[in-house]
Design an enzyme around this catalytic site. Structure first.
Site, mmCIF file in Angstrom:
data_model
loop_
_atom_site.group_PDB
_atom_site.id
_atom_site.type_symbol
_atom_site.label_atom_id
_atom_site.label_comp_id
_atom_site.label_asym_id
_atom_site.label_seq_id
_atom_site.Cartn_x
_atom_site.Cartn_y
_atom_site.Cartn_z
ATOM 1 N N VAL A 1 45.583 8.580 -30.703
ATOM 2 C CA VAL A 1 44.853 9.843 -30.562
ATOM 3 C C VAL A 1 44.468 10.068 -29.102
ATOM 4 C CG1 VAL A 1 43.969 9.932 -32.928
ATOM 5 C CG2 VAL A 1 42.687 8.654 -31.176
ATOM 6 N N ARG B 1 46.775 9.962 -25.524
ATOM 7 C CA ARG B 1 47.785 10.811 -24.907
ATOM 8 C C ARG B 1 49.154 10.270 -25.305
ATOM 9 N NH1 ARG B 1 44.703 14.315 -24.404
ATOM 10 N NH2 ARG B 1 44.066 15.457 -22.542
ATOM 11 N N ASP C 1 49.267 11.563 -33.268
ATOM 12 C CA ASP C 1 48.752 12.930 -33.140
ATOM 13 C C ASP C 1 49.147 13.547 -31.812
ATOM 14 O OD1 ASP C 1 47.041 15.126 -34.192
ATOM 15 O OD2 ASP C 1 45.805 14.655 -32.436
ATOM 16 N N GLU D 1 55.391 17.988 -26.390
ATOM 17 C CA GLU D 1 54.805 18.771 -27.479
ATOM 18 C C GLU D 1 55.201 20.243 -27.324
ATOM 19 O OE1 GLU D 1 50.594 18.103 -27.786
ATOM 20 O OE2 GLU D 1 50.817 15.926 -27.992
ATOM 21 N N HIS E 1 48.788 17.380 -32.927
ATOM 22 C CA HIS E 1 47.678 17.373 -31.964
ATOM 23 C C HIS E 1 46.460 18.117 -32.539
ATOM 24 C CE1 HIS E 1 46.986 16.856 -27.382
ATOM 25 N NE2 HIS E 1 45.854 16.719 -28.029
ATOM 26 N N VAL E 2 46.034 17.661 -33.715
ATOM 27 C CA VAL E 2 44.920 18.314 -34.401
ATOM 28 C C VAL E 2 43.733 17.387 -34.637
ATOM 29 C CG1 VAL E 2 46.406 19.991 -35.563
ATOM 30 C CG2 VAL E 2 45.928 17.797 -36.674
#
Length: 339
Positions: A250, A252, A276, A281, A300-301
């Protein structure tokens, strides 16, 4: 009469948020110009701005001669630390403001892997009811109370993960840059995180990372991205992990050598990963990660929360009060460290 403090926000703020910021002091003037483009802000506005609240809209230094403090609306600032503005202003981030939600996300992934949720979902899709022997062989849970969880990066998020793990009773290992100072001097809401460093069993220096990794059933990455942390989970790091271990990221995407991770997952050198964040991205549609049953992918949430505005506003107002009182600000960015 006190001199006016001109605050510019490039983030749209609710009427309640605007009122609360203005209510900090009578001499606070707030201007809100929601934009992602510095060119949308007039020269006059830049020239009078003393405090900037932004996601990443930064002027060139000569455009904002009165700028003294930049409050970023995010925790990660690796994309901005090379900006020349950092040589002349104080900059702070939102570390600690969304630690609770990210901590819950991490806990969800640990429980999902431990309780074999990916395999259960596969059985559901295939309408397969395993026989008793298969249940005991493939679906035996890895309970947190019997597990060792390693947290790589013991900042606000890592500390919140450790706090949430306390009732489950795992052994918690943590790695951080400065092991001589286990306490947290950053921003933290009451009842959150690990202010005094009470919730880990052992604390490792970064130099002993591989020693820690070899003991873990779960490895959680919460590090900031710097030149020293880029690719910290590489082929060698993955090789020392247990074949039964799971990796959760979580932090980078660039913390992990993604090709090495894919190879390790294919070879079953580790049991699985929850990701995530990614090097690129959105994650390309042709990435092998999409098709792996032992991988949990989220876009990425982990930091999304209905409480985000309130939490970030509370931090900014706390720092604004400290700024007006000439006290040290929370979460100052150290350009040399990169975070």
């Amino acid at each position: 009469m006190k001199e006016i403090i001109n605050i510019l926000s490039t983030i749209d703020l609710s009427e309640d948020a605007r009122s609360r910021i203005k209510g900090v002091a009578e001499h606070v003037k707030l201007t809100v110009i929601p934009t992602n483009n510095p060119g949308d802000i007039s020269d006059e506005s830049w020239q009078e701005t003393e405090v900037l609240l932004t996601q990443g809209v930064l002027p060139e230094p000569e455009m904002a001669p009165n700028l003294r403090w930049v409050q970023f609306h995010s925790a990660g600032v690796d994309s901005y630390v090379d900006h020349p503005l950092f040589n002349q202003v104080v900059a702070t981030n939102m570390s600690g403001a969304i630690a609770w939600q990210i901590g819950e996300y991490v806990l969800m992934t640990l429980l999902a892997f431990g309780q074999r949720l990916p395999k259960l979902m596969t059985h559901q899709r295939n309408k397969h009811w395993p026989k008793r022997k298969e249940k005991w062989q493939d679906l035996m849970p890895l309970e947190l109370r019997d597990s060792t969880v390693g947290i790589l990066g013991y900042g606000s998020i890592g500390r919140q993960v450790a706090r949430l793990l306390v009732p489950f009773g795992p052994t918690v290992l943590a790695a951080k840059k400065d092991v001589m100072h286990p306490e947290d001097d950053g921003y933290i809401r009451e009842g959150m995180g690990d202010p005094r460093g009470d919730f880990f069993d052992r604390l490792y220096p970064m130099e002993a990372l591989h020693s820690m990794l070899s003991e873990c059933d779960f490895v959680v990455l919460t590090l900031p991205l710097t030149e020293k942390t880029r690719g910290i989970i590489d082929e060698e790091a993955l090789e020392v992990m247990k074949p039964s271990a799971y990796l959760v990221n979580v932090g980078r995407g660039e913390l992990i050598d993604q090709e090495a991770l894919i190879a390790a997952l294919k070879a079953k050198d580790i049991a699985g990963a929850a990701l995530d964040v990614f090097e690129e991205e959105p994650l390309p549609v042709n990435s092998p990660l999409w098709e792996m049953e032992n991988v949990i992918i989220s876009p990425h949430v982990a930091g999304i929360s209905r409480h985000l505005e309130e939490e970030t506003l509370a931090l900014f107002i706390e720092n604004l009060n400290r700024y007006l009182s000439e006290l040290p600000l929370y979460n100052r960015i150290d350009v040399d460290k990169g975070y």
